[in-house]
Scaffold this active site. Sequence first.
Site, short mmCIF file in Angstrom:
data_model
loop_
_atom_site.label_atom_id
_atom_site.label_comp_id
_atom_site.label_asym_id
_atom_site.label_seq_id
_atom_site.Cartn_x
_atom_site.Cartn_y
_atom_site.Cartn_z
N ASP A 1 4.88 1.53 1.82
CA ASP A 1 4.90 0.33 2.66
C ASP A 1 6.01 0.38 3.70
O ASP A 1 7.05 -0.24 3.57
CB ASP A 1 5.02 -0.94 1.80
CG ASP A 1 3.73 -1.26 1.08
OD1 ASP A 1 2.69 -0.68 1.45
OD2 ASP A 1 3.74 -2.08 0.16
N ASP B 1 6.86 -5.34 -5.46
CA ASP B 1 5.48 -4.97 -5.10
C ASP B 1 5.45 -3.86 -4.07
O ASP B 1 4.36 -3.38 -3.72
CB ASP B 1 4.72 -6.20 -4.58
CG ASP B 1 5.39 -6.85 -3.38
OD1 ASP B 1 6.49 -7.39 -3.56
OD2 ASP B 1 4.83 -6.81 -2.27
N ARG C 1 -4.25 -6.76 2.86
CA ARG C 1 -4.86 -6.18 4.05
C ARG C 1 -5.16 -4.69 3.87
O ARG C 1 -5.40 -3.99 4.84
CB ARG C 1 -3.95 -6.38 5.27
CG ARG C 1 -2.55 -5.81 5.12
CD ARG C 1 -1.75 -6.00 6.39
NE ARG C 1 -0.37 -5.61 6.23
CZ ARG C 1 0.49 -5.50 7.24
NH1 ARG C 1 0.07 -5.71 8.47
NH2 ARG C 1 1.73 -5.17 7.02
#
Length: 520
Positions: A280, A270, A112
């Site tokens: 993130d 990740d 995204r």
Amino acid sequence: MPTESDTAPPRAAAPAAFPVPFNTTPGIASLGERFFTRLAPTPLPSPYLVSVAPAAAALLGWDEPGLQAASRDPAFLDTFVGNLVPDWADPLATVYSGHQFGVWAGQLGDGRAIRLAQAAMPDGPWEIQLKGAGLTPYSRMADGRAVLRSSIREYLCSEAMHALGVPTTRALSIIGSDAPVRRETIETSAVVTRLAPSFLRFGHFEHFAAREDHASLRQLADFVIDNFYPTCRDAANPYQALLREVSLLTADMVAHWQAVGFCHGVMNTDNMSILGLTIDYGPFGFLDAFDANHICNHSDQQGRYAYSQQPQIAFWNLHCLAQALLPLWRDASAADAEAAKNDAVEAAREALDPFRDRYAKAFFRHYRAKLGLRTAHEQDEALMTDLFRVLHANRVDYTLFWRGLAQVDSRDGAHDAPVRDLFLDRAAWDAWAADYRARLQAEQSDDAARRVAMLQVNPKYVLRNHLAETAIRAARDKDFSEVDRLLAVLSRPFDEQPEAGHYAALPPDWASGLEVSCSS
């Protein structure tokens, strides 16, 4: 199966409708399309500005007046929500793989997030990335969108962590849209514009290693060395040197996390930056009541990413990176293949071994500063261990404790009350405080100077979950003023800011019921 971008009307790149104060460079686009897919963001209807961060904008060359003028331009909204692809943009989504909750997840990628461009600035490159910009080939079963709730949390925490001095990605803006997105309930869409010198992750290397595409793996490692770790090129084994440098930066980052009471909820490979940046911001949390085993992610049923486990998880993730890099220095043509393999593994161990020592040194450096200690002493570890034990047993508010500790005198307990009252077991505080005072007296602490130093490293303001939640609730009603107020307060976390003192108070009772999960 058609994706959202397949059904969107085709759009050619359009000239930028507002001036940008930067030039662009290819960045990761120079590597070739084995590493990414070029695609345009998917438009969102009727975008509106939620917030824009002046400190992050300055990284791209916008001063305050220029930013205000730019952000009022409709083209600013269209560009940073993904409705307009200006002529300076080269949008793409990268492919990576990784381990999630300790299990190999295979191919992942920017599901995204779409890199809009890479700005070439005097202090180095800044990738401009839109998070929530629509479906990509790597979205798997997801929708490619971000919701307003999670976008506000990431935006505020990115800038708050920077102000705390923690290495982090940054956030330029949030742009919202009333387009619906389904999570546990129906929510509205938003796009966060994120900035970082690079968004490359451990998982990018794992991807090509898993496919035994060693040529691409080497190309990626060379790109990182040449652009971000140039001194590694002079080492006898540049790839081993790269692993060592990443290991050291990761140790520094996690030690700093813990010192400010931050807990990352999804430390998958990740989500680990090759530059040692916090990346993130999904389910994260700052400690309220101190709990060494605090789990900030409601989805983390086993507590893999609990606060106390984060250094070990970082080390585990570095082993995954080491495994991915092994082919770059393993001599596959050696006559004795087993010996060559063992030599490569030993070289990886040598690169990773400094992690524990680096983490310990950073940990003690941070906590000595938080305690106001100018010198190192062999008894400091015992002093800190006892402190964490009584903090944990009494569930003392982490941020309030450290901020209040600066007011404690080294000679007597005349000013102990604000801190002492945080403990249910007052005798436990008294016992530890006596040892602390003895330690301060042993180095002839100057209380006034010590207080100044402690207030510069122990923040008064952090992004507690209930503060973010209050801003989110107001934003759902199109009141974004609390987002901006919080951003301003969190940009000066060590300052007293008496007018903002309520942001430093104990959490309300309802805060204990807040949960953040992988949908956050």
